[in-house]
Scaffold this active site. Structure first.
Site, PDB file in Angstrom:
ATOM      1  N   LYS A 115     -11.680   2.466   8.677  1.00 49.84           N
ATOM      2  CA  LYS A 115     -10.254   2.804   8.761  1.00 49.84           C
ATOM      3  C   LYS A 115     -10.001   3.925   9.747  1.00 49.84           C
ATOM      4  O   LYS A 115      -8.965   3.944  10.412  1.00 49.84           O
ATOM      5  CB  LYS A 115      -9.690   3.166   7.379  1.00 49.84           C
ATOM      6  CG  LYS A 115      -9.424   1.944   6.521  1.00 49.84           C
ATOM      7  CD  LYS A 115      -8.388   2.216   5.453  1.00 49.84           C
ATOM      8  CE  LYS A 115      -8.095   0.973   4.640  1.00 49.84           C
ATOM      9  NZ  LYS A 115      -7.317   1.250   3.438  1.00 49.84           N
ATOM     10  N   LYS A 197     -14.756 -10.447   6.531  1.00 54.94           N
ATOM     11  CA  LYS A 197     -13.991 -10.771   5.317  1.00 54.94           C
ATOM     12  C   LYS A 197     -12.524 -11.081   5.655  1.00 54.94           C
ATOM     13  O   LYS A 197     -11.993 -10.547   6.639  1.00 54.94           O
ATOM     14  CB  LYS A 197     -14.115  -9.649   4.286  1.00 54.94           C
ATOM     15  CG  LYS A 197     -13.242  -8.464   4.575  1.00 54.94           C
ATOM     16  CD  LYS A 197     -13.018  -7.577   3.367  1.00 54.94           C
ATOM     17  CE  LYS A 197     -12.003  -6.537   3.794  1.00 54.94           C
ATOM     18  NZ  LYS A 197     -11.561  -5.574   2.899  1.00 54.94           N
ATOM     19  N   LYS A 200      -5.805  -8.780   5.148  1.00 63.29           N
ATOM     20  CA  LYS A 200      -4.373  -8.875   5.476  1.00 63.29           C
ATOM     21  C   LYS A 200      -4.061  -8.167   6.786  1.00 63.29           C
ATOM     22  O   LYS A 200      -3.039  -8.413   7.399  1.00 63.29           O
ATOM     23  CB  LYS A 200      -3.524  -8.322   4.340  1.00 63.29           C
ATOM     24  CG  LYS A 200      -3.889  -6.932   3.883  1.00 63.29           C
ATOM     25  CD  LYS A 200      -3.215  -6.616   2.549  1.00 63.29           C
ATOM     26  CE  LYS A 200      -4.039  -5.618   1.759  1.00 63.29           C
ATOM     27  NZ  LYS A 200      -3.783  -5.624   0.337  1.00 63.29           N
TER      28      LYS A 200
HETATM   29  P1  TYM Z   1      -7.236  -3.824  -1.920  1.00 64.96           P
HETATM   30  O1  TYM Z   1      -5.792  -3.628  -2.184  1.00 64.96           O
HETATM   31  O2  TYM Z   1      -7.716  -3.770  -0.504  1.00 64.96           O
HETATM   32  O3  TYM Z   1      -7.715  -5.200  -2.503  1.00 64.96           O
HETATM   33  C1  TYM Z   1      -7.453  -5.582  -3.853  1.00 64.96           C
HETATM   34  C2  TYM Z   1      -8.629  -6.363  -4.382  1.00 64.96           C
HETATM   35  O4  TYM Z   1      -8.865  -7.535  -3.590  1.00 64.96           O
HETATM   36  C3  TYM Z   1     -10.244  -7.599  -3.242  1.00 64.96           C
HETATM   37  N1  TYM Z   1     -10.384  -8.264  -1.931  1.00 64.96           N
HETATM   38  C4  TYM Z   1     -11.199  -9.300  -1.694  1.00 64.96           C
HETATM   39  N2  TYM Z   1     -12.028  -9.992  -2.499  1.00 64.96           N
HETATM   40  C5  TYM Z   1     -12.701 -11.019  -1.960  1.00 64.96           C
HETATM   41  N3  TYM Z   1     -12.604 -11.385  -0.655  1.00 64.96           N
HETATM   42  C6  TYM Z   1     -11.791 -10.725   0.195  1.00 64.96           C
HETATM   43  N4  TYM Z   1     -11.689 -11.111   1.464  1.00 64.96           N
HETATM   44  C7  TYM Z   1     -11.039  -9.624  -0.321  1.00 64.96           C
HETATM   45  N5  TYM Z   1     -10.136  -8.773   0.210  1.00 64.96           N
HETATM   46  C8  TYM Z   1      -9.759  -7.935  -0.781  1.00 64.96           C
HETATM   47  C9  TYM Z   1     -10.689  -6.144  -3.181  1.00 64.96           C
HETATM   48  O5  TYM Z   1     -12.077  -6.026  -3.325  1.00 64.96           O
HETATM   49  C10 TYM Z   1      -9.933  -5.551  -4.355  1.00 64.96           C
HETATM   50  O6  TYM Z   1     -10.631  -5.758  -5.564  1.00 64.96           O
HETATM   51  N6  TYM Z   1      -9.081   0.646  -3.069  1.00 64.96           N
HETATM   52  C11 TYM Z   1      -8.683  -0.616  -3.633  1.00 64.96           C
HETATM   53  C12 TYM Z   1      -7.583  -0.477  -4.686  1.00 64.96           C
HETATM   54  C13 TYM Z   1      -7.913   0.453  -5.786  1.00 64.96           C
HETATM   55  C14 TYM Z   1      -8.838   0.236  -6.843  1.00 64.96           C
HETATM   56  C15 TYM Z   1      -8.772   1.399  -7.654  1.00 64.96           C
HETATM   57  C16 TYM Z   1      -9.674  -0.837  -7.179  1.00 64.96           C
HETATM   58  C17 TYM Z   1      -7.360   1.693  -5.981  1.00 64.96           C
HETATM   59  N7  TYM Z   1      -7.893   2.244  -7.098  1.00 64.96           N
HETATM   60  C18 TYM Z   1      -9.577   1.533  -8.795  1.00 64.96           C
HETATM   61  C19 TYM Z   1     -10.463  -0.688  -8.330  1.00 64.96           C
HETATM   62  C20 TYM Z   1     -10.414   0.452  -9.117  1.00 64.96           C
HETATM   63  C21 TYM Z   1      -8.159  -1.485  -2.520  1.00 64.96           C
HETATM   64  O7  TYM Z   1      -7.720  -1.010  -1.496  1.00 64.96           O
HETATM   65  O8  TYM Z   1      -8.084  -2.815  -2.815  1.00 64.96           O
END
Ligand code: TYM
Length: 332
Positions: A115, A197, A200
């Site tokens: 990032k 991966k 978005k």
């Molecule tokens: P975020 O918003 O980027 O993504 C949400 C969830 O989607 C999963 N994900 C994927 N899984 C499989 N293949 C993909 N291509 C893919 N892209 C995204 C992510 O692994 C995630 O589970 N930091 C986290 C949000 C967060 C969080 C937390 C998660 C904040 N606090 C506490 C767990 C526990 C995030 O940015 O996810």
């Protein structure tokens, strides 16, 4: 809230598009866990401002994400669903945990490296301490499991390290959480670059499927999916594009990969892409209909996140109180 089941916590950022990767890696599994676990889900809006946001858009995206989570089957009768910024204890615990996390640990986070390369003009302190806020999210609720996609694994390992460090320094305070990462769907790949991966933030929109994409767009994106030149539908190492399509097909239809491979025996990639596109569109259709319904019932959505935040805040406060006591703050 008296706890009888084990607890699950997870969160997702309201940063715009919600992708098929988010769905397969996380949301879909959240829905399934609701009977076995006491589930707590948050919209991670505090995390989202680590990248500059337009305020009106952030508000809109948060509401859309809440509506989409309800549409996929998150059930407010069973689970809590709220905005992270509505439960002030997240930011408070994050501060404490910052003091129990080393700069070196945070510098090793691959997401920080990625990032900060992407947003070189805004490498803010929030981006750096992003994982300690995640740890606070999880540890506040004493979550036993954290259902996430594979890309969050490193952050979860750090949460575990922070929990152990705090417990060892004082006495047992936090539950050390286990990551819950599914094999099929834990890492959904880009349709255009199947070695990366699905994300978005991919500038090429053909790389990802948005949960709100209409059927014709979904089919068009799958038709353009990058594969290989072998022209045999097989699941094996080196066939990243085909493996990804077969995995997506298997998850949305519930068929095994072996059965899916058999189904396409003697058929070409064109058939595979079209069939997978149709299956994804069919799977998403009822979700999209419910999404429209919730978007028209915003008062209901607001009621859900408000009530949930009140309950979450009580649970969170009980953990925060213990933490404040252990680190030595005077009690008021
Ligand atoms: P975020 O918003 O980027 O993504 C949400 C969830 O989607 C999963 N994900 C994927 N899984 C499989 N293949 C993909 N291509 C893919 N892209 C995204 C992510 O692994 C995630 O589970 N930091 C986290 C949000 C967060 C969080 C937390 C998660 C904040 N606090 C506490 C767990 C526990 C995030 O940015 O996810």
């Amino acid at each position: 809230m008296e706890q009888t089941k084990k607890r699950s916590f997870s969160a997702i950022q309201p940063s715009g598009t919600i992708t098929l990767g988010n769905y397969m890696g996380a949301i879909r599994n959240w829905v399934k866990l609701q009977d076995e676990f006491e589930c707590i889900f948050a919209i991670a809006d505090l995390h989202t401002i680590t990248v500059r946001q337009e305020p009106a858009k952030l508000r809109a995206h948060s509401l859309e994400l809440l509506a989409m989570l309800l549409a996929t089957g998150i059930d407010p009768e069973k689970s809590l669903l709220f905005c992270q910024s509505h439960v002030h204890q997240h930011a408070e615990l994050a501060w404490v945990l910052n003091c129990y996390t080393q700069m070196g640990e945070l510098s090793r986070m691959t997401q920080f490296k990625d990032k900060s390369a992407k947003h070189a003009n805004n490498i803010n302190a929030g981006l750096f301490t992003y994982p300690t806020l995640m740890a606070a999210d999880i540890l506040l609720y004493k979550a036993d499991i954290v259902p996430v996609g594979e890309d969050q694994k490193q952050h979860l390992e750090l949460s575990r390290d922070i929990a152990n460090r705090f417990n060892n320094t004082y006495s047992d305070t936090f539950t050390v959480p286990e990551p819950y990462i599914v094999k099929a769907g834990g890492r959904v790949m880009s349709l255009q670059t199947p070695t990366a991966k699905m994300s978005k933030s991919d500038p090429n929109e053909n790389g990802f499927i948005a949960l709100t994409d209409p059927e014709d767009v979904i089919i068009r994106k799958f038709k353009r999916a990058v594969t290989d030149s072998e022209a045999v539908v097989e699941y094996r190492e080196g066939k990243d594009g085909i493996n990804n399509l077969l995995t997506i097909y298997s998850v949305v239809t519930g068929k095994s990969i072996e059965d899916a491979v058999k189904e396409f025996e003697g058929k070409g990639y064109g058939d595979l892409k079209l069939t997978v596109g149709q299956a994804v569109a069919a799977h998403l259709k009822p979700i999209q209909e419910k999404y429209e319904y919730f978007m028209k019932n915003k008062d209901y959505v607001a009621e859900v996140y408000t009530k949930s935040a009140d309950i979450a805040s009580k649970i969170a406060q009980s953990t925060l109180r213990k933490v404040y006591k252990k680190v030595g703050f005077l009690q008021k």
